[in-house]
Design a protein around this motif. Structure first.
Motif, mmCIF file in Angstrom:
data_model
loop_
_atom_site.group_PDB
_atom_site.id
_atom_site.type_symbol
_atom_site.label_atom_id
_atom_site.label_comp_id
_atom_site.label_asym_id
_atom_site.label_seq_id
_atom_site.Cartn_x
_atom_site.Cartn_y
_atom_site.Cartn_z
ATOM 1 N N ASP A 475 0.613 -1.351 0.023
ATOM 2 C CA ASP A 475 -0.038 -0.118 -0.015
ATOM 3 C C ASP A 475 0.914 1.278 -0.077
ATOM 4 O OD1 ASP A 475 -2.336 -1.669 0.066
ATOM 5 O OD2 ASP A 475 -2.527 -1.606 2.219
ATOM 6 N N VAL A 476 2.022 1.200 -0.005
ATOM 7 C CA VAL A 476 3.008 2.230 0.215
ATOM 8 C C VAL A 476 3.517 2.708 -1.312
ATOM 9 C CG1 VAL A 476 5.367 3.198 1.161
ATOM 10 C CG2 VAL A 476 3.949 1.818 2.439
ATOM 11 N N LEU A 477 3.444 3.947 -1.506
ATOM 12 C CA LEU A 477 3.613 4.757 -2.718
ATOM 13 C C LEU A 477 4.991 5.310 -2.637
ATOM 14 C CD1 LEU A 477 3.200 5.465 -5.611
ATOM 15 C CD2 LEU A 477 2.116 7.561 -4.756
ATOM 16 N N LYS A 508 -8.836 4.833 5.262
ATOM 17 C CA LYS A 508 -9.428 6.201 5.774
ATOM 18 C C LYS A 508 -9.986 6.115 7.103
ATOM 19 C CE LYS A 508 -12.143 10.145 4.177
ATOM 20 N NZ LYS A 508 -13.059 10.670 3.043
ATOM 21 N N GLY A 509 -9.692 6.889 8.111
ATOM 22 C CA GLY A 509 -10.258 6.681 9.450
ATOM 23 C C GLY A 509 -9.733 5.554 10.197
ATOM 24 N N PHE A 514 -3.239 1.225 10.188
ATOM 25 C CA PHE A 514 -2.337 1.110 9.095
ATOM 26 C C PHE A 514 -0.721 1.213 9.782
ATOM 27 C CE2 PHE A 514 0.869 3.356 6.379
ATOM 28 C CZ PHE A 514 0.965 2.388 5.411
ATOM 29 N N GLN A 515 -0.843 1.994 10.807
ATOM 30 C CA GLN A 515 0.780 2.157 11.557
ATOM 31 C C GLN A 515 1.046 0.885 12.067
ATOM 32 O OE1 GLN A 515 1.602 5.388 14.181
ATOM 33 N NE2 GLN A 515 2.316 4.143 15.664
ATOM 34 N N LYS A 516 0.018 0.130 12.724
ATOM 35 C CA LYS A 516 0.362 -1.247 13.210
ATOM 36 C C LYS A 516 0.716 -2.107 12.028
ATOM 37 C CE LYS A 516 -2.323 -0.385 17.347
ATOM 38 N NZ LYS A 516 -3.727 -0.872 18.060
ATOM 39 N N GLU A 536 3.164 8.548 10.036
ATOM 40 C CA GLU A 536 2.273 9.349 9.541
ATOM 41 C C GLU A 536 1.842 9.238 8.137
ATOM 42 O OE1 GLU A 536 1.745 14.194 9.417
ATOM 43 O OE2 GLU A 536 2.592 13.297 11.137
ATOM 44 N N CYS A 537 0.494 9.019 7.729
ATOM 45 C CA CYS A 537 0.291 9.278 6.358
ATOM 46 C C CYS A 537 0.109 10.747 5.979
ATOM 47 C CB CYS A 537 -1.013 8.490 6.050
ATOM 48 S SG CYS A 537 -0.979 6.577 6.427
#
Length: 561
Positions: A475-477, A508-509, A514-516, A536-537
């Motif tokens: 998921d990381v661009l 989203k939300g 996502f961090q975990k 941090e996104c």
């Protein structure tokens, strides 16, 4: 691409029986000619006068110039500068998307390439510090030199009569009285100043990097050789020409007698249009630019491969896979403004093809070995504060140390800054400030900028190594990692992440989740002290005008959290 219906100005047409031979000083020995990159365009115009040298189409008034016409325009510019009072060694500043690398050198002046994205106060500082005697400026940036105390020549980028720049060239042709190239003298000192490029100045005022004619000549040949440029090559200008004089590619391309395609801005739709329909074979760009290229809506697999020269940071496995899937051939290089751009390259080997993508990406992300015209790159020991030890002691294999180099493609000096020059050249080598390790095969791999190392619990963690692992998450661009203060460990890594578009809604939300997820993803791949403590996104990362991520800005942001 269809032929362009364009007629150059009459003054751009060379006379019959033109001679491409500069005047040599009477004292020049028979067995010696000073190295000077201006000789490349003269040779190209002599051998392939009708070959298209420059194609500039994505504008309201498109132009194309053959080598014969372009060489005449270079000559006109040189005479125009001399008519304007420019003398050998004077500095001529250029603020434009596409530059005058050859004409300024033909007048034996020094080219000052100025970043078009700087604010007015920075440009005023550079003009003052460089002592520029004349400014050539594109109409789009004319406001940046309003009230400039030296003459300013504005180009409307038309190539047609009535354009102030075209008038300047026409006046130069008339001033020449058809003396031609023989009326211009080749600079007899090959160590004379050629270009003055300014560093980005992220931690203070930019430093002026002075390059020589000899260094520019040799670095250009190196880039032509290492990139495999030739008469059939078509190079697309994605890399800004103000960045280390375009890594000397303006001369590498004339040395190879290749075709250049220019664009005014980094427009990914236009870039893909050229990839697909202009026969492009080569381009250069930082990883951040490459990420945008492969994720462009216009992206599709190429019918014929294009060489993508990457520098500025190591390409991640995800980026390599995306480029290769689109039929780009990656050429990873490393360098600085102080080394005329690239001076090392990661040389591909047949045995790499049998490796899996992730392992191959790790190897291809190394900075490799020194260029053909460069001396061997060294990694020397540093002290606890990251400063190189006296005596320049070589590190053992896999022991982190500072990259140092010397030789033909190292700058002459920091202009008007003897103290900084002395420090940079301490021990007889140029210190890059990059921390790396050397492998048993002699190749090097950067671990970090010395200022970007994360010291956590007494252990040194490489932000680049952390970024490499985080970037493998599907998921990381794009990701950048900096140090953030930690009560227990002193520092820990903080990751700023741009998500793929389709992943934005997914998380989203649920940013905490996502961090975990991201931290769990790198467990077992990174030691505990290197695993990010915060994620941090973000929608974008702060970048310099050349596409490098500004970690200084991110560190400042992290310090406030």
């Amino acid at each position: 691409m269809s032929p362009l219906e364009f007629q150059p100005t009459p003054e751009s047409i060379p006379p019959p029986n033109v001679q491409y031979r500069l005047q040599l000083a009477p004292s020049t020995a028979v067995n010696y000619t000073p190295l000077n990159p201006i000789s490349f365009i003269l040779r190209a115009a002599l051998i392939y006068p009708n070959h298209v040298a420059l194609s500039h189409r994505n504008v309201a008034t498109p132009v194309e110039y053959t080598y014969a016409v372009w060489a005449q325009r270079v000559q006109n510019l040189a005479y125009g500068l001399i008519k304007a009072g420019i003398e050998p060694g004077d500095r001529v500043a250029v603020i434009a998307p596409n530059y005058a690398h050859n004409g300024v050198l033909a007048a034996r002046a020094v080219l000052v390439c100025i970043n078009t994205r700087l604010v007015k106060s920075d440009i005023e500082y550079i003009l003052s510090h460089s002592g520029a005697k004349l400014v050539l400026v594109d109409h789009e940036y004319a406001g940046l030199v309003k009230d400039c105390p030296v003459p300013v020549i504005v180009s409307r980028d038309t190539g047609r009569a009535g354009d102030p720049y075209e008038t300047f060239l026409s006046e130069g042709r008339r001033f020449s009285r058809e003396r031609g190239w023989a009326g211009l003298q080749l600079e007899e000192e090959e160590t004379a100043n050629a270009t003055l490029n300014y560093t980005s100045g992220t931690t203070g005022r930019p430093k002026g990097v002075m390059a020589t004619l000899r260094g520019s000549y040799l670095a250009a040949i190196s880039n032509a050789y290492e990139s495999k440029l030739n008469i059939n090559s078509v190079y697309l200008w994605v890399l800004p020409m103000f960045h280390a004089s375009g890594w000397t590619y303006p001369w590498a391309l004339t040395f190879a007698m290749a075709k250049q395609v220019t664009i005014r801005t980094v427009d990914y739709k236009a870039i893909w249009g050229h990839f697909l329909y202009s026969g492009v074979t080569h381009y250069c760009g930082a990883p951040t630019v490459q990420i945008s290229i492969v994720n462009s809506p216009e992206a599709k697999r190429l019918k014929t491969p294009i060489t993508a020269v990457i520098a500025g940071a190591a390409p991640t496995a995800a980026l390599l896979e995306a480029l290769e899937n689109l039929n780009f051939q990656v050429n990873h290089v490393y360098g600085l403004t102080e080394t005329y751009g690239p001076f090392t390259r990661n040389y591909d080997r047949p045995e790499y093809k049998s490796l899996g993508l992730e392992e191959r990406a790790r190897i291809l992300s190394r900075q490799g070995h020194a260029f053909a015209q460069a001396d061997e790159v060294r990694v020397v020991q540093i002290d606890e504060e990251g400063k190189r030890k006296p005596g320049l002691i070589d590190c053992d294999f896999m022991q982190p140390g500072e990259i140092v180099t010397r030789g033909n493609i190292v700058m002459k000096e920091y202009y008007r800054d003897p103290k900084a020059t002395e420090e940079a050249f301490r021990g007889g080598y140029f210190a890059t400030g990059d921390v790396a390790v050397k492998f048993p095969d002699g190749s090097i791999s950067i671990r970090d900028r010395s200022k970007d190392l994360i010291i956590s619990g007494g252990e040194n963690a490489s932000s680049l190594a952390i970024e490499q692992e985080l970037s493998l998450h599907p998921d990381v661009l794009e990701v950048s990692v900096v140090a953030r203060k930690h009560e227990k460990w002193g520092e820990r890594a903080m990751a700023f992440v741009i998500l793929h578009q389709e992943a934005v809604q997914k998380w989203k939300g649920r940013e905490d989740e996502f961090q975990k997820d991201l931290i769990n993803f790198v467990k077992g791949k990174l030691p505990g002290f290197a695993q990010p403590a915060w994620v941090e996104c973000v929608s974008e990362l702060p970048k310099t005008s050349t596409g490098k991520i500004q970690k200084t800005v991110l560190r400042q942001r992290a310090a406030k959290l």
